[in-house]
Write a protein that holds these residues in place. Structure first.
Motif, PDB file in Angstrom:
ATOM      1  N   ALA A 110      14.219 -11.992 -10.580  1.00  0.00           N
ATOM      2  CA  ALA A 110      14.545 -12.065 -12.135  1.00  0.00           C
ATOM      3  C   ALA A 110      14.089 -10.724 -12.586  1.00  0.00           C
ATOM      4  O   ALA A 110      14.398 -10.326 -13.588  1.00  0.00           O
ATOM      5  N   PHE A 111      12.749 -10.117 -12.282  1.00  0.00           N
ATOM      6  CA  PHE A 111      12.401  -8.974 -12.652  1.00  0.00           C
ATOM      7  C   PHE A 111      13.077  -7.795 -12.599  1.00  0.00           C
ATOM      8  O   PHE A 111      13.304  -7.063 -13.469  1.00  0.00           O
ATOM      9  N   ALA A 112      13.791  -7.742 -11.455  1.00  0.00           N
ATOM     10  CA  ALA A 112      14.881  -6.791 -11.201  1.00  0.00           C
ATOM     11  C   ALA A 112      15.822  -6.732 -12.320  1.00  0.00           C
ATOM     12  O   ALA A 112      16.522  -5.494 -12.665  1.00  0.00           O
ATOM     13  N   ARG A 113      16.133  -7.902 -12.997  1.00  0.00           N
ATOM     14  CA  ARG A 113      17.259  -8.088 -13.535  1.00  0.00           C
ATOM     15  C   ARG A 113      16.777  -7.978 -15.045  1.00  0.00           C
ATOM     16  O   ARG A 113      17.470  -8.294 -16.149  1.00  0.00           O
ATOM     17  N   ASP A 114      15.424  -7.873 -15.319  1.00  0.00           N
ATOM     18  CA  ASP A 114      14.929  -7.985 -16.389  1.00  0.00           C
ATOM     19  C   ASP A 114      15.316  -9.419 -17.068  1.00  0.00           C
ATOM     20  O   ASP A 114      15.401  -9.508 -18.312  1.00  0.00           O
ATOM     21  N   GLU A 115      15.023 -10.387 -16.315  1.00  0.00           N
ATOM     22  CA  GLU A 115      15.435 -11.658 -16.738  1.00  0.00           C
ATOM     23  C   GLU A 115      14.268 -12.636 -16.453  1.00  0.00           C
ATOM     24  O   GLU A 115      14.321 -13.853 -16.495  1.00  0.00           O
ATOM     25  N   MET A 116      12.563 -12.193 -16.034  1.00  0.00           N
ATOM     26  CA  MET A 116      12.032 -13.121 -15.710  1.00  0.00           C
ATOM     27  C   MET A 116      11.472 -13.870 -16.926  1.00  0.00           C
ATOM     28  O   MET A 116      11.062 -13.429 -17.938  1.00  0.00           O
ATOM     29  N   ALA A 117      11.437 -15.067 -16.723  1.00  0.00           N
ATOM     30  CA  ALA A 117      10.994 -16.099 -18.023  1.00  0.00           C
ATOM     31  C   ALA A 117       9.583 -16.349 -18.086  1.00  0.00           C
ATOM     32  O   ALA A 117       9.085 -16.845 -16.697  1.00  0.00           O
ATOM     33  N   VAL A 118       8.827 -15.950 -18.881  1.00  0.00           N
ATOM     34  CA  VAL A 118       7.400 -16.243 -18.710  1.00  0.00           C
ATOM     35  C   VAL A 118       7.138 -17.286 -20.171  1.00  0.00           C
ATOM     36  O   VAL A 118       7.456 -16.968 -21.192  1.00  0.00           O
ATOM     37  N   ARG A 119       6.051 -18.227 -19.584  1.00  0.00           N
ATOM     38  CA  ARG A 119       5.552 -19.120 -20.588  1.00  0.00           C
ATOM     39  C   ARG A 119       4.065 -18.856 -20.915  1.00  0.00           C
ATOM     40  O   ARG A 119       3.423 -18.103 -20.134  1.00  0.00           O
ATOM     41  N   GLU A 120       3.722 -18.766 -22.151  1.00  0.00           N
ATOM     42  CA  GLU A 120       2.251 -18.487 -22.144  1.00  0.00           C
ATOM     43  C   GLU A 120       1.325 -19.667 -22.598  1.00  0.00           C
ATOM     44  O   GLU A 120       1.789 -20.685 -23.258  1.00  0.00           O
ATOM     45  N   ALA A 121       0.087 -19.545 -22.448  1.00  0.00           N
ATOM     46  CA  ALA A 121      -0.868 -20.593 -22.613  1.00  0.00           C
ATOM     47  C   ALA A 121      -2.055 -20.046 -23.090  1.00  0.00           C
ATOM     48  O   ALA A 121      -2.468 -18.860 -22.698  1.00  0.00           O
ATOM     49  N   PRO A 122      -2.671 -20.633 -24.366  1.00  0.00           N
ATOM     50  CA  PRO A 122      -3.780 -19.960 -25.201  1.00  0.00           C
ATOM     51  C   PRO A 122      -4.999 -19.657 -24.113  1.00  0.00           C
ATOM     52  O   PRO A 122      -5.354 -20.449 -23.261  1.00  0.00           O
ATOM     53  N   ARG A 123      -5.849 -18.740 -24.430  1.00  0.00           N
ATOM     54  CA  ARG A 123      -7.016 -18.631 -23.998  1.00  0.00           C
ATOM     55  C   ARG A 123      -8.205 -18.628 -25.133  1.00  0.00           C
ATOM     56  O   ARG A 123      -7.685 -18.217 -26.239  1.00  0.00           O
ATOM     57  N   ARG A 253      -8.908 -18.697 -30.711  1.00  0.00           N
ATOM     58  CA  ARG A 253      -7.992 -18.036 -29.559  1.00  0.00           C
ATOM     59  C   ARG A 253      -8.147 -16.459 -29.409  1.00  0.00           C
ATOM     60  O   ARG A 253      -8.532 -15.787 -30.284  1.00  0.00           O
ATOM     61  N   THR A 254      -7.854 -15.908 -28.132  1.00  0.00           N
ATOM     62  CA  THR A 254      -7.920 -14.484 -28.055  1.00  0.00           C
ATOM     63  C   THR A 254      -6.755 -14.012 -27.222  1.00  0.00           C
ATOM     64  O   THR A 254      -5.947 -14.719 -26.769  1.00  0.00           O
ATOM     65  N   SER A 255      -6.650 -12.780 -27.148  1.00  0.00           N
ATOM     66  CA  SER A 255      -5.533 -12.218 -26.277  1.00  0.00           C
ATOM     67  C   SER A 255      -5.941 -11.268 -25.104  1.00  0.00           C
ATOM     68  O   SER A 255      -7.272 -10.853 -25.060  1.00  0.00           O
ATOM     69  N   PRO A 256      -5.353 -11.231 -24.268  1.00  0.00           N
ATOM     70  CA  PRO A 256      -3.837 -11.810 -24.111  1.00  0.00           C
ATOM     71  C   PRO A 256      -3.933 -13.357 -23.674  1.00  0.00           C
ATOM     72  O   PRO A 256      -4.982 -13.612 -22.958  1.00  0.00           O
ATOM     73  N   PRO A 257      -2.929 -13.958 -24.007  1.00  0.00           N
ATOM     74  CA  PRO A 257      -2.843 -15.367 -23.465  1.00  0.00           C
ATOM     75  C   PRO A 257      -2.607 -15.490 -22.001  1.00  0.00           C
ATOM     76  O   PRO A 257      -2.304 -14.326 -21.225  1.00  0.00           O
ATOM     77  N   MET A 258      -2.782 -16.440 -21.239  1.00  0.00           N
ATOM     78  CA  MET A 258      -2.449 -16.677 -19.867  1.00  0.00           C
ATOM     79  C   MET A 258      -0.871 -16.667 -19.764  1.00  0.00           C
ATOM     80  O   MET A 258      -0.374 -17.508 -20.702  1.00  0.00           O
ATOM     81  N   ARG A 259      -0.388 -16.017 -19.079  1.00  0.00           N
ATOM     82  CA  ARG A 259       1.221 -15.867 -18.768  1.00  0.00           C
ATOM     83  C   ARG A 259       1.675 -16.463 -17.573  1.00  0.00           C
ATOM     84  O   ARG A 259       1.021 -16.054 -16.409  1.00  0.00           O
TER      85      ARG A 259
END
Length: 275
Positions: A110-123, A253-259
């Motif tokens: 998916a990364f090679a196709r630039d299609e990796m789906a990533v969800r974010e969770a707060p820190r 909340r801080t950045s970056p979130p957990m991905r």
């Protein structure tokens, strides 16, 4: 593409699976490595890298339990993480051992196709004077240096500048939805679905406290502590700092979130493993 893999310390099963995943990723032509402790367990100490190098990867793989996932997250910065669950509850680790290779290779492709789906969770991060905590994926806890009879802190809690609660307690806990199933739950806090955009404020064994409160994820929670000489602030139960009191600690909340990459976990299925 560069992939870093970390196996749970002391687990032969995790190390063996990490090796299997590493070899499969290498076969795709991607750059792949394991952390120093995993490499040592594999009898290849020279091949390992420091876990801090995960922050420069395109994908991190955590093989173990939620604790391994959080360890990886503390070192991965904003690198997406795939979690392989080895029999634990698995709120963060959604991939089973049987499908680990398939799931990681799917993310590489998916990364090679630039299609990796990533969800974010707060820190979260806590601040007091010139000190800032290590970011927390689960919770920030503010408490006295000792707990139990005769211990605790005198405190006041404000949310966005408005008073919410105050009194005497073992401590105050501010948790993310991810952390709602961890320390917060043992302190009788609410379960919060990961899709909820909020934070939990929970007084720990308060003498006369308010019910736990869920506030907006962008809220500023301020805990002012008196009645003790020192206060301990802990991030995810592992990274602690001792602060001189009286002190005002701000949690936000801080950045970056957990991905998080890979298939999502089934929150309700994982809940069933708690009982």
């Amino acid at each position: 593409m560069e992939v870093g893999i970390v196996a749970r310390k002391g687990s032969e099963r995790a190390v063996a699976l990490a090796e299997e995943v590493r070899d499969a990723v290498a076969d795709t032509g991607a750059t792949v490595w394991v952390d120093a402790e995993t490499a040592t367990a594999l009898g290849e100490p020279a091949a390992g890298r420091a876990v801090e190098a995960l922050a420069d990867c395109d994908l991190a793989v955590a093989v173990g339990g939620d604790g391994t996932f959080l360890f990886v997250a503390r070192n991965a910065g904003d690198t997406p993480i795939v979690g392989v669950n080895l029999g634990e509850v698995g709120f963060l680790n959604a991939v089973s051992p049987d499908t680990a290779v398939e799931a990681v290779i799917a993310e590489v492709e998916a990364f090679a196709r630039d299609e990796m789906a990533v969800r974010e969770a707060p820190r979260l991060a806590a601040e007091a004077d010139e000190w800032t905590s290590v970011p927390a994926a689960n919770e920030i806890v503010i408490q006295s240096a000792r707990r139990g009879p005769g211990a605790g802190i005198d405190y006041e809690i404000e949310v966005n500048g408005s008073r919410y609660a105050g009194g005497h307690a073992d401590g105050v806990l501010v948790a993310t939805p991810t952390g709602s199933t961890a320390y917060n739950l043992s302190e009788r806090g609410p379960l919060v679905h990961p899709a909820v955009n909020g934070l939990i404020v929970n007084e720990m064994a308060a003498d006369d406290g308010m019910p736990p409160l869920v506030v907006d994820a962008d809220a500023t929670v301020t805990v002012t502590v008196e009645g003790v000489e020192e206060v301990v602030a802990a991030s995810d139960g592992r990274n602690t700092a001792t602060l001189s009191a009286p002190v005002e600690v701000t949690v936000e909340r801080t950045s970056p979130p957990m991905r998080i990459a890979g298939p999502p976990s089934n929150f309700f299925e994982a809940l069933g493993k708690l009982s």
